[in-house]
Design an enzyme around this catalytic site. Structure first.
Site, PDB file in Angstrom:
ATOM      1  N   ARG A 166       0.841  -1.214   0.000  1.00 10.60           N
ATOM      2  CA  ARG A 166       0.000   0.000   0.000  1.00 10.60           C
ATOM      3  C   ARG A 166       0.875   1.262   0.000  1.00 10.60           C
ATOM      4  O   ARG A 166       0.602   2.236   0.699  1.00 10.60           O
ATOM      5  CB  ARG A 166      -0.942   0.041   1.210  1.00 10.60           C
ATOM      6  CG  ARG A 166      -1.858  -1.135   1.349  1.00 10.60           C
ATOM      7  CD  ARG A 166      -2.932  -1.197   0.271  1.00 10.60           C
ATOM      8  NE  ARG A 166      -3.879  -2.258   0.601  1.00 10.60           N
ATOM      9  CZ  ARG A 166      -3.763  -3.518   0.157  1.00 10.60           C
ATOM     10  NH1 ARG A 166      -2.776  -3.852  -0.660  1.00 10.60           N
ATOM     11  NH2 ARG A 166      -4.650  -4.428   0.494  1.00 10.60           N
ATOM     12  N   SER A 236     -10.368   0.691   3.895  1.00  8.56           N
ATOM     13  CA  SER A 236      -9.576   0.358   5.085  1.00  8.56           C
ATOM     14  C   SER A 236      -8.900   1.623   5.600  1.00  8.56           C
ATOM     15  O   SER A 236      -8.206   2.300   4.834  1.00  8.56           O
ATOM     16  CB  SER A 236      -8.493  -0.661   4.747  1.00  8.56           C
ATOM     17  OG  SER A 236      -9.080  -1.804   4.202  1.00  8.56           O
ATOM     18  N   GLU A 332      -4.017   4.519   6.473  1.00 10.18           N
ATOM     19  CA  GLU A 332      -3.788   4.245   5.048  1.00 10.18           C
ATOM     20  C   GLU A 332      -4.133   5.426   4.126  1.00 10.18           C
ATOM     21  O   GLU A 332      -3.348   5.758   3.240  1.00 10.18           O
ATOM     22  CB  GLU A 332      -4.579   2.997   4.639  1.00 10.18           C
ATOM     23  CG  GLU A 332      -4.299   2.590   3.213  1.00 10.18           C
ATOM     24  CD  GLU A 332      -5.082   1.379   2.767  1.00 10.18           C
ATOM     25  OE1 GLU A 332      -4.799   0.281   3.267  1.00 10.18           O
ATOM     26  OE2 GLU A 332      -5.953   1.533   1.903  1.00 10.18           O
TER      27      GLU A 332
HETATM   28  P1  FAD Z   1      -7.991   9.823  -4.427  1.00  5.17           P
HETATM   29  O1  FAD Z   1      -8.681   9.467  -3.187  1.00  5.17           O
HETATM   30  O2  FAD Z   1      -8.642  10.850  -5.308  1.00  5.17           O
HETATM   31  O3  FAD Z   1      -6.511  10.158  -4.196  1.00  5.17           O
HETATM   32  C1  FAD Z   1      -5.716   9.379  -3.340  1.00  5.17           C
HETATM   33  C2  FAD Z   1      -4.304   9.973  -3.299  1.00  5.17           C
HETATM   34  O4  FAD Z   1      -3.713   9.867  -4.586  1.00  5.17           O
HETATM   35  C3  FAD Z   1      -4.285  11.466  -2.977  1.00  5.17           C
HETATM   36  O5  FAD Z   1      -3.105  11.711  -2.241  1.00  5.17           O
HETATM   37  C4  FAD Z   1      -4.212  12.145  -4.330  1.00  5.17           C
HETATM   38  O6  FAD Z   1      -3.549  13.410  -4.260  1.00  5.17           O
HETATM   39  C5  FAD Z   1      -3.370  11.148  -5.118  1.00  5.17           C
HETATM   40  N1  FAD Z   1      -3.717  11.107  -6.544  1.00  5.17           N
HETATM   41  C6  FAD Z   1      -4.931  10.867  -7.106  1.00  5.17           C
HETATM   42  N2  FAD Z   1      -4.817  10.841  -8.448  1.00  5.17           N
HETATM   43  C7  FAD Z   1      -3.519  11.088  -8.731  1.00  5.17           C
HETATM   44  C8  FAD Z   1      -2.781  11.186  -9.942  1.00  5.17           C
HETATM   45  N3  FAD Z   1      -3.339  11.033 -11.142  1.00  5.17           N
HETATM   46  N4  FAD Z   1      -1.453  11.455  -9.850  1.00  5.17           N
HETATM   47  C9  FAD Z   1      -0.837  11.627  -8.640  1.00  5.17           C
HETATM   48  N5  FAD Z   1      -1.492  11.537  -7.470  1.00  5.17           N
HETATM   49  C10 FAD Z   1      -2.819  11.262  -7.528  1.00  5.17           C
HETATM   50  N6  FAD Z   1      -7.661   0.333  -1.853  1.00  5.17           N
HETATM   51  C11 FAD Z   1      -6.978  -0.806  -2.083  1.00  5.17           C
HETATM   52  O7  FAD Z   1      -5.751  -0.785  -2.252  1.00  5.17           O
HETATM   53  N7  FAD Z   1      -7.607  -2.012  -2.128  1.00  5.17           N
HETATM   54  C12 FAD Z   1      -8.939  -2.127  -1.945  1.00  5.17           C
HETATM   55  O8  FAD Z   1      -9.468  -3.226  -2.008  1.00  5.17           O
HETATM   56  C13 FAD Z   1      -9.692  -0.941  -1.673  1.00  5.17           C
HETATM   57  N8  FAD Z   1     -11.006  -0.998  -1.415  1.00  5.17           N
HETATM   58  C14 FAD Z   1     -11.701   0.138  -1.118  1.00  5.17           C
HETATM   59  C15 FAD Z   1     -13.065   0.041  -0.835  1.00  5.17           C
HETATM   60  C16 FAD Z   1     -13.802   1.190  -0.526  1.00  5.17           C
HETATM   61  C17 FAD Z   1     -15.269   1.062  -0.221  1.00  5.17           C
HETATM   62  C18 FAD Z   1     -13.165   2.455  -0.528  1.00  5.17           C
HETATM   63  C19 FAD Z   1     -13.957   3.698  -0.232  1.00  5.17           C
HETATM   64  C20 FAD Z   1     -11.805   2.556  -0.786  1.00  5.17           C
HETATM   65  C21 FAD Z   1     -11.061   1.395  -1.091  1.00  5.17           C
HETATM   66  N9  FAD Z   1      -9.682   1.449  -1.362  1.00  5.17           N
HETATM   67  C22 FAD Z   1      -8.993   0.298  -1.636  1.00  5.17           C
HETATM   68  C23 FAD Z   1      -8.967   2.740  -1.358  1.00  5.17           C
HETATM   69  C24 FAD Z   1      -9.089   3.514  -2.723  1.00  5.17           C
HETATM   70  O9  FAD Z   1     -10.207   3.080  -3.445  1.00  5.17           O
HETATM   71  C25 FAD Z   1      -7.839   3.343  -3.567  1.00  5.17           C
HETATM   72  O10 FAD Z   1      -6.706   3.786  -2.885  1.00  5.17           O
HETATM   73  C26 FAD Z   1      -7.963   4.093  -4.910  1.00  5.17           C
HETATM   74  O11 FAD Z   1      -6.860   3.806  -5.734  1.00  5.17           O
HETATM   75  C27 FAD Z   1      -8.052   5.617  -4.720  1.00  5.17           C
HETATM   76  O12 FAD Z   1      -8.396   6.182  -5.966  1.00  5.17           O
HETATM   77  P2  FAD Z   1      -8.983   7.639  -6.071  1.00  5.17           P
HETATM   78  O13 FAD Z   1      -9.026   8.005  -7.509  1.00  5.17           O
HETATM   79  O14 FAD Z   1     -10.263   7.726  -5.350  1.00  5.17           O
HETATM   80  O15 FAD Z   1      -7.861   8.461  -5.326  1.00  5.17           O
HETATM   81  P1  NAP Z   2     -10.311 -10.588   4.754  1.00  6.67           P
HETATM   82  O1  NAP Z   2     -10.489 -11.585   3.670  1.00  6.67           O
HETATM   83  O2  NAP Z   2     -11.301 -10.533   5.868  1.00  6.67           O
HETATM   84  O3  NAP Z   2      -8.849 -10.726   5.353  1.00  6.67           O
HETATM   85  C1  NAP Z   2      -8.404  -9.852   6.406  1.00  6.67           C
HETATM   86  C2  NAP Z   2      -6.975  -9.449   6.105  1.00  6.67           C
HETATM   87  O4  NAP Z   2      -6.173 -10.610   6.083  1.00  6.67           O
HETATM   88  C3  NAP Z   2      -6.874  -8.803   4.758  1.00  6.67           C
HETATM   89  O5  NAP Z   2      -6.686  -7.441   4.993  1.00  6.67           O
HETATM   90  C4  NAP Z   2      -5.712  -9.493   4.063  1.00  6.67           C
HETATM   91  O6  NAP Z   2      -4.568  -8.656   3.882  1.00  6.67           O
HETATM   92  C5  NAP Z   2      -5.276 -10.595   5.003  1.00  6.67           C
HETATM   93  N1  NAP Z   2      -5.328 -11.889   4.286  1.00  6.67           N
HETATM   94  C6  NAP Z   2      -6.385 -12.709   4.150  1.00  6.67           C
HETATM   95  N2  NAP Z   2      -6.034 -13.824   3.472  1.00  6.67           N
HETATM   96  C7  NAP Z   2      -4.724 -13.688   3.184  1.00  6.67           C
HETATM   97  C8  NAP Z   2      -3.780 -14.510   2.498  1.00  6.67           C
HETATM   98  N3  NAP Z   2      -4.118 -15.696   1.989  1.00  6.67           N
HETATM   99  N4  NAP Z   2      -2.518 -14.049   2.368  1.00  6.67           N
HETATM  100  C9  NAP Z   2      -2.162 -12.861   2.854  1.00  6.67           C
HETATM  101  N5  NAP Z   2      -3.014 -12.043   3.525  1.00  6.67           N
HETATM  102  C10 NAP Z   2      -4.273 -12.454   3.691  1.00  6.67           C
HETATM  103  O7  NAP Z   2     -10.225  -9.114   4.097  1.00  6.67           O
HETATM  104  P2  NAP Z   2     -11.386  -8.170   3.569  1.00  6.67           P
HETATM  105  O8  NAP Z   2     -11.508  -7.024   4.489  1.00  6.67           O
HETATM  106  O9  NAP Z   2     -12.594  -8.975   3.206  1.00  6.67           O
HETATM  107  O10 NAP Z   2     -10.734  -7.617   2.230  1.00  6.67           O
HETATM  108  C11 NAP Z   2     -10.515  -8.472   1.132  1.00  6.67           C
HETATM  109  C12 NAP Z   2      -9.414  -7.901   0.260  1.00  6.67           C
HETATM  110  O11 NAP Z   2      -9.797  -6.608  -0.222  1.00  6.67           O
HETATM  111  C13 NAP Z   2      -8.099  -7.711   1.011  1.00  6.67           C
HETATM  112  O12 NAP Z   2      -7.044  -8.023   0.155  1.00  6.67           O
HETATM  113  C14 NAP Z   2      -8.096  -6.236   1.363  1.00  6.67           C
HETATM  114  O13 NAP Z   2      -6.792  -5.694   1.420  1.00  6.67           O
HETATM  115  C15 NAP Z   2      -8.875  -5.625   0.196  1.00  6.67           C
HETATM  116  N6  NAP Z   2      -9.566  -4.409   0.648  1.00  6.67           N
HETATM  117  C16 NAP Z   2      -8.818  -3.274   0.803  1.00  6.67           C
HETATM  118  C17 NAP Z   2      -9.411  -2.086   1.200  1.00  6.67           C
HETATM  119  C18 NAP Z   2      -8.601  -0.818   1.304  1.00  6.67           C
HETATM  120  O14 NAP Z   2      -9.188   0.249   1.414  1.00  6.67           O
HETATM  121  N7  NAP Z   2      -7.305  -0.890   1.263  1.00  6.67           N
HETATM  122  C19 NAP Z   2     -10.772  -2.052   1.480  1.00  6.67           C
HETATM  123  C20 NAP Z   2     -11.478  -3.232   1.341  1.00  6.67           C
HETATM  124  C21 NAP Z   2     -10.884  -4.408   0.915  1.00  6.67           C
HETATM  125  P3  NAP Z   2      -4.346  -7.634   2.662  1.00  6.67           P
HETATM  126  O15 NAP Z   2      -5.152  -6.439   3.026  1.00  6.67           O
HETATM  127  O16 NAP Z   2      -2.892  -7.406   2.726  1.00  6.67           O
HETATM  128  O17 NAP Z   2      -4.791  -8.264   1.403  1.00  6.67           O
END
Ligand code: FAD
Ligand code: NAP
Length: 336
Positions: A166, A236, A332
């Site tokens: 991340r 998250s 995050e």
């Molecule tokens: P923004 O929120 O608009 O920006 C995020 C950051 O990036 C800011 O610092 C902004 O300045 C910068 N930025 C945006 N665009 C650019 C650009 N073109 N160039 C340079 N900087 C830029 N993340 C995960 O990794 N995995 C997930 O599974 C995941 N699930 C999510 C589920 C939900 C319900 C929500 C609300 C969020 C989730 N996220 C997840 C977080 C988010 O969706 C991601 O980080 C996504 O990539 C953010 O995109 P955005 O366009 O909304 O970015």
């Molecule tokens: P989950 O399946 O309940 O698992 C909880 C956590 O355990 C996850 O965050 C995941 O880490 C870790 N995990 C589970 N199985 C794993 C494996 N086999 N190997 C390594 N790590 C493992 O998670 P969840 O909340 O439903 O989310 C599912 C996936 O969507 C995850 O990968 C999560 O990161 C992603 N997600 C991300 C965001 C965000 O905003 N960043 C929001 C929603 C969902 P990791 O997070 O490292 O994968």
């Protein structure tokens, strides 16, 4: 000038947590030329510039006294073949999930585990988005970014992006880079990635195709994550902490039920959601701001909660988890 600068723009509708805040200046950029103009305008006015995509990974805690540049550079193009892979070039302003669906419709796989992540293509490399065992770095070929300090346009290889868990070079505070285009390397031959148990379980007994994996990921996500259109959130709120094997073992002695995933022989990843739940925050609300009742890793805003209230709750969680487990949680989303 080819751009329109709006003043005193409310940010609540432009980010998924929906906290009240005002941007001094707001501009939508649809091309590299418009980005250059917006950058020059900000410099001329001695204002900082912040690129914004879908606003799904940001917290606004106060008035933003600079220029917010909404990145709306579009375009998707299938490019050259490289071995068994195809390069696809995508504008930074394209919606991520729509792009994932577009690739699946064309028989290209690799992005299915990353289905339904909110936001834009250009923001995906910022924190090296990841879900269900796949990260952006696994599917990216290169990206193009514009340096707002010296106005250089540079192509970055995967190594140059310094991707981490991340994290990337572009997530560091003060990064001058605005991503304008991302090139992906996608597969014509499907190689499923099913290392995550819930995904594997849901797919047991089914004929596995990229579309079915994508549909299953969408169902899993919809079953436990709040829809930002209904309940404000930024996904998250904390990263899963990675601790040393020694620290893991001392926690494991007391809590053998703790979910844990080896990173390498020296480090273990723990589930931050589980740690937060143990500290009794799951479903806990302070006014409009609370911890989601199905996933403790998600802080929600049910209405008029401010960014300051969100951060106050986040700080309480960090403090309690630190006290109870000796682990420092890391926020995050980017906080402004
Ligand atoms: P923004 O929120 O608009 O920006 C995020 C950051 O990036 C800011 O610092 C902004 O300045 C910068 N930025 C945006 N665009 C650019 C650009 N073109 N160039 C340079 N900087 C830029 N993340 C995960 O990794 N995995 C997930 O599974 C995941 N699930 C999510 C589920 C939900 C319900 C929500 C609300 C969020 C989730 N996220 C997840 C977080 C988010 O969706 C991601 O980080 C996504 O990539 C953010 O995109 P955005 O366009 O909304 O970015
Ligand atoms: P989950 O399946 O309940 O698992 C909880 C956590 O355990 C996850 O965050 C995941 O880490 C870790 N995990 C589970 N199985 C794993 C494996 N086999 N190997 C390594 N790590 C493992 O998670 P969840 O909340 O439903 O989310 C599912 C996936 O969507 C995850 O990968 C999560 O990161 C992603 N997600 C991300 C965001 C965000 O905003 N960043 C929001 C929603 C969902 P990791 O997070 O490292 O994968």
């Amino acid at each position: 000038m080819d751009i329109t600068i709006a003043r005193q723009v409310a940010l609540k509708p432009h980010h998924t947590l929906g906290c009240p805040a005002i941007a001094e200046c707001w501009v939508e950029v649809h091309s590299l030329n418009q980005l250059v103009e917006a950058c020059q305008y900000a410099k001329h006015q001695q204002l900082r510039m912040l690129p914004l995509g879908g606003g799904s990974n940001v917290v606004f805690t106060k008035h933003f006294d600079g220029v917010i540049a909404k990145i709306a550079i579009l375009g998707k193009q299938v490019g050259a073949k490289q071995g068994g892979q195809i390069i696809v070039e995508v504008g930074a302003g394209e919606n991520w999930h729509e792009f994932v669906c577009w690739t699946l419709q064309r028989g290209l796989s690799g992005l299915e585990n990353l289905s339904l992540i909110p936001g834009t293509v250009g923001a995906a490399p910022i924190q090296n988005i990841g879900a269900y065992g796949v990260e952006l770095k696994d599917v990216m070929a290169s990206l193009w970014a514009f340096n707002t300090e010296n106005e250089e346009l540079k192509q970055f290889s995967v190594d140059e992006c310094q991707f981490g868990y991340r994290d990337s070079l572009f997530k560091r505070p003060g990064s001058p880079w605005v991503i304008t285009k991302v090139d992906f390397k996608l597969n014509t031959q499907f190689k499923p990635q099913l290392s995550y148990q819930p995904l594997k379980q849901q797919l047991a007994g089914k004929t596995i195709t990229p579309q079915i994996v994508s549909d299953t990921v969408c169902q899993l996500r919809l079953s436990k994550l709040p829809d930002p259109d209904v309940l404000g959130n930024a996904g998250s709120f904390f990263k899963n902490p990675v601790v040393s094997i020694e620290q893991f073992q001392s926690i494991y002695k007391v809590h053998p039920e703790i979910p844990h995933y080896p990173v390498d022989s020296q480090q273990m990843k723990l589930a931050a959601g589980w740690l937060i739940e143990q500290c009794d925050f799951k479903g806990h609300y302070q006014g409009a701001v609370g911890v989601h009742d199905k996933q403790a890793l998600v802080i929600v805003n049910s209405g008029e909660g401010t960014g300051a209230e969100v951060m106050a709750l986040a700080n309480q969680i960090t403090h309690k988890v630190g006290e109870q487990f000796g682990i420092q949680l890391e926020v995050e989303p980017r906080v402004y």
